[in-house]
Write a protein that holds these residues in place. Structure first.
Motif, PDB file in Angstrom:
ATOM      1  N   ILE A 255       0.820  -1.209   0.000  1.00 10.36           N
ATOM      2  CA  ILE A 255       0.000   0.000   0.000  1.00 10.36           C
ATOM      3  C   ILE A 255       0.859   1.267   0.000  1.00 10.36           C
ATOM      4  O   ILE A 255       0.330   2.361  -0.108  1.00 10.36           O
ATOM      5  CB  ILE A 255      -0.962   0.024   1.202  1.00 10.36           C
ATOM      6  N   SER A 256       2.187   1.101   0.120  1.00  9.21           N
ATOM      7  CA  SER A 256       3.073   2.267   0.204  1.00  9.21           C
ATOM      8  C   SER A 256       4.254   2.125  -0.744  1.00  9.21           C
ATOM      9  O   SER A 256       4.685   1.013  -1.067  1.00  9.21           O
ATOM     10  CB  SER A 256       3.591   2.440   1.635  1.00  9.21           C
ATOM     11  N   HIS A 257       4.766   3.278  -1.163  1.00  9.24           N
ATOM     12  CA  HIS A 257       5.958   3.335  -2.018  1.00  9.24           C
ATOM     13  C   HIS A 257       6.853   4.474  -1.526  1.00  9.24           C
ATOM     14  O   HIS A 257       6.356   5.496  -1.034  1.00  9.24           O
ATOM     15  CB  HIS A 257       5.587   3.578  -3.485  1.00  9.24           C
ATOM     16  N   VAL A 258       8.154   4.298  -1.676  1.00 12.47           N
ATOM     17  CA  VAL A 258       9.103   5.365  -1.335  1.00 12.47           C
ATOM     18  C   VAL A 258       9.844   5.791  -2.594  1.00 12.47           C
ATOM     19  O   VAL A 258       9.777   5.138  -3.639  1.00 12.47           O
ATOM     20  CB  VAL A 258      10.100   4.912  -0.246  1.00 12.47           C
ATOM     21  N   GLN A 259      10.562   6.898  -2.478  1.00 10.68           N
ATOM     22  CA  GLN A 259      11.227   7.513  -3.625  1.00 10.68           C
ATOM     23  C   GLN A 259      12.200   6.531  -4.299  1.00 10.68           C
ATOM     24  O   GLN A 259      12.985   5.862  -3.617  1.00 10.68           O
ATOM     25  CB  GLN A 259      11.988   8.752  -3.170  1.00 10.68           C
ATOM     26  N   PRO A 260      12.165   6.449  -5.624  1.00  9.56           N
ATOM     27  CA  PRO A 260      13.042   5.512  -6.348  1.00  9.56           C
ATOM     28  C   PRO A 260      14.529   5.717  -6.071  1.00  9.56           C
ATOM     29  O   PRO A 260      15.290   4.746  -6.043  1.00  9.56           O
ATOM     30  CB  PRO A 260      12.716   5.800  -7.825  1.00  9.56           C
ATOM     31  N   GLU A 261      14.947   6.985  -5.851  1.00  8.96           N
ATOM     32  CA  GLU A 261      16.371   7.245  -5.622  1.00  8.96           C
ATOM     33  C   GLU A 261      16.873   6.675  -4.292  1.00  8.96           C
ATOM     34  O   GLU A 261      18.086   6.609  -4.055  1.00  8.96           O
ATOM     35  CB  GLU A 261      16.667   8.745  -5.694  1.00  8.96           C
ATOM     36  N   MET A 262      15.956   6.219  -3.420  1.00 11.15           N
ATOM     37  CA  MET A 262      16.363   5.618  -2.151  1.00 11.15           C
ATOM     38  C   MET A 262      16.745   4.143  -2.306  1.00 11.15           C
ATOM     39  O   MET A 262      17.298   3.549  -1.379  1.00 11.15           O
ATOM     40  CB  MET A 262      15.218   5.726  -1.126  1.00 11.15           C
ATOM     41  N   LYS A 263      16.460   3.554  -3.447  1.00 15.64           N
ATOM     42  CA  LYS A 263      16.640   2.111  -3.630  1.00 15.64           C
ATOM     43  C   LYS A 263      18.021   1.602  -3.212  1.00 15.64           C
ATOM     44  O   LYS A 263      18.128   0.545  -2.551  1.00 15.64           O
ATOM     45  CB  LYS A 263      16.346   1.736  -5.078  1.00 15.64           C
ATOM     46  N   PRO A 264      19.134   2.307  -3.537  1.00 19.74           N
ATOM     47  CA  PRO A 264      20.457   1.783  -3.168  1.00 19.74           C
ATOM     48  C   PRO A 264      20.689   1.657  -1.667  1.00 19.74           C
ATOM     49  O   PRO A 264      21.539   0.856  -1.250  1.00 19.74           O
ATOM     50  CB  PRO A 264      21.420   2.803  -3.796  1.00 19.74           C
ATOM     51  N   ILE A 265      19.972   2.427  -0.851  1.00 21.92           N
ATOM     52  CA  ILE A 265      20.230   2.390   0.593  1.00 21.92           C
ATOM     53  C   ILE A 265      19.200   1.556   1.356  1.00 21.92           C
ATOM     54  O   ILE A 265      19.285   1.423   2.573  1.00 21.92           O
ATOM     55  CB  ILE A 265      20.276   3.815   1.180  1.00 21.92           C
ATOM     56  N   LEU A 266      18.234   1.006   0.649  1.00 19.12           N
ATOM     57  CA  LEU A 266      17.192   0.222   1.304  1.00 19.12           C
ATOM     58  C   LEU A 266      17.600  -1.245   1.405  1.00 19.12           C
ATOM     59  O   LEU A 266      18.521  -1.707   0.730  1.00 19.12           O
ATOM     60  CB  LEU A 266      15.875   0.341   0.534  1.00 19.12           C
ATOM     61  N   ARG A 267      16.877  -1.975   2.254  1.00 22.00           N
ATOM     62  CA  ARG A 267      17.028  -3.430   2.318  1.00 22.00           C
ATOM     63  C   ARG A 267      15.689  -4.066   1.972  1.00 22.00           C
ATOM     64  O   ARG A 267      14.632  -3.517   2.305  1.00 22.00           O
ATOM     65  CB  ARG A 267      17.501  -3.866   3.707  1.00 22.00           C
ATOM     66  N   PHE A 268      15.768  -5.246   1.378  1.00 22.30           N
ATOM     67  CA  PHE A 268      14.584  -5.817   0.760  1.00 22.30           C
ATOM     68  C   PHE A 268      14.282  -7.224   1.266  1.00 22.30           C
ATOM     69  O   PHE A 268      15.193  -8.012   1.555  1.00 22.30           O
ATOM     70  CB  PHE A 268      14.758  -5.860  -0.760  1.00 22.30           C
ATOM     71  N   ALA A 269      12.980  -7.502   1.341  1.00 21.63           N
ATOM     72  CA  ALA A 269      12.513  -8.882   1.516  1.00 21.63           C
ATOM     73  C   ALA A 269      12.282  -9.464   0.130  1.00 21.63           C
ATOM     74  O   ALA A 269      11.820  -8.767  -0.777  1.00 21.63           O
ATOM     75  CB  ALA A 269      11.216  -8.904   2.317  1.00 21.63           C
TER      76      ALA A 269
END
Length: 405
Positions: A255-269
């Motif tokens: 239901i939520s999305h964050v800014q695409p430019e944050m992708k390199p610093i995020l962690r993913f399931a």
């Protein structure tokens, strides 16, 4: 309907007069809040209402969650609204309306309306349930007194108003009784489902391997993002708060999305991971899980862990809902200002590890039970929803009038 149609044909064959609400009001009274820091102003014998008190079933406010003293009343802009007067919200839930069943003080988000004798207070309250009032404001929605008083309302003869109120009171009572029965049945179904789920996953008298979660998978912590980072279309994410307010056993959409430019610093399931919260307001909320069944990786908050394993993800999520798992989990929750999961201990909780075919069979069974108990589109929840819609449709039809030229 025939009795009401006869009265309308008799008393207003050419239509019904509409007036501004301000023309129907003898007195419009505001409210206020005594100082919270002075104990002598609170817990007195004067009921004191806020917007939340307008959410109770029925047209009348019988009790309030808070009360004030006469000192509190005198110290603030709060005023007493007399028994029988209408109380309406002008903030938070603008237009929500109830009738004071006794003398009640109100806060600043409410107005008290004393009506002229040509309009019945219950009739007006029912009518306000049929209209939508859009408030202004980005954080707290509200309407001005002037906007409230400019709302146009129908004024059929009192005999017609009273007959409509009589019909709707009866229908409301019947609908409430039926809904209560359905709610009780639904709760019984849910308890039955929970008992069956727990019994099925206990594997009593079965030769099934049990293993610590740390022995069948790994936990990976997420990275922080805030609501300020949310965008309409970006990187799909799961916030820890959404796990215990929005998601169930599993989900394949976010239901939520964050800014695409944050992708390199995020962690993913990854697809098939089980996402677990590590904080919560209650012990039950801490460690609540949702199986991620989407096609792509999903970013997770730093108050979440992704449990990566080779089991059926929904089977793991169901296991983490059982009473026995929750009891074990409670041993590893630090009860500080915010309840926090102690992951070293949590990862040692043992879960059953039957063959994958058996996991899939159990998931198939539990999915059907879960849908019957909780899915809004089938079963008793759908019946409750249908009854509410039926009542609202009937109420709205009764309160539609042809206006006089």
């Amino acid at each position: 309907m025939s009795r009401i149609d006869e009265l309308i044909a008799k008393h207003c064959p050419d239509g019904v007069e509409f007036r501004r609400l301000g023309e129907c009001v003898v007195k419009n009274t505001g409210g206020g809040t005594p100082s919270r820091s002075i104990p002598s102003y609170w817990d007195g014998d004067i009921p004191w209402a806020s917007v939340g008190d307008l959410s109770v079933p029925g047209n009348f406010i019988l009790t309030t969650r808070a009360s004030i003293t006469s000192k509190g009343l005198k110290s603030s802009p709060s005023n007493i609204i007399s028994r029988g007067d209408v109380i309406v919200a002008v903030k938070i839930s603008p237009g929500k309306m109830k009738i004071a069943a006794k003398d009640i003080a109100i806060n600043q988000d409410l107005r008290g309306l004393s009506l002229h004798n040509f309009i019945n207070s219950s009739f007006l309250t029912y009518y306000f349930q049929t209209i939508s009032i859009v408030g202004n404001g980005t954080i707290v929605k509200g309407i001005t007194t002037d906007t409230l008083e400019r709302i146009r309302v129908p004024i059929p003869p009192l005999e017609v108003q009273r007959e409509i109120v009589k019909v709707l009171d009866t229908f409301t009572k019947l609908e409430a009784e039926l809904e209560a029965e359905l709610e009780a049945e639904l709760e019984a179904r849910r308890r039955q489902y929970q008992y069956y789920r727990d019994a099925l996953l206990a594997f009593r008298d079965q030769d099934v391997q049990w293993a610590a979660m740390a022995d069948v998978g790994e936990f990976f912590r997420g990275r922080r993002f805030t609501k300020a980072d949310y965008v309409e279309d970006g990187v799909g994410c799961i916030h820890y708060g959404e796990i215990y307010t929005h998601y169930g056993t599993s989900t394949n959409i976010v239901i939520s999305h964050v800014q695409p430019e944050m992708k390199p610093i995020l962690r993913f399931a990854k697809p098939g991971d089980v996402v677990v919260t590590d904080v919560g307001e209650t012990v039950e909320d801490v460690g609540k899980a949702v199986a991620w069944m989407g096609a792509d990786d999903v970013a997770i908050h730093d108050h979440c862990y992704a449990f990566r394993h080779s089991m059926n993800p929904k089977f793991v999520s169901y296991c983490m809902q059982t009473a026995s798992f929750i009891a074990e989990k409670a041993k590893y929750v630090a009860r500080t200002k915010i309840n926090t999961l102690l992951m070293d201990g949590f990862s040692k909780i043992r879960i059953p590890v039957p063959p994958l075919e058996e996991q899939e069979r159990i998931v198939s069974i539990l999915d059907k039970f879960d849908a019957l108990a909780n899915d809004i589109s089938i079963g008793l929840p759908a019946e409750i929803k249908a009854r509410r819609q039926q009542y609202e449709h009937y109420r709205d039809r009764l309160l539609i009038f042809r206006e006089t030229a």
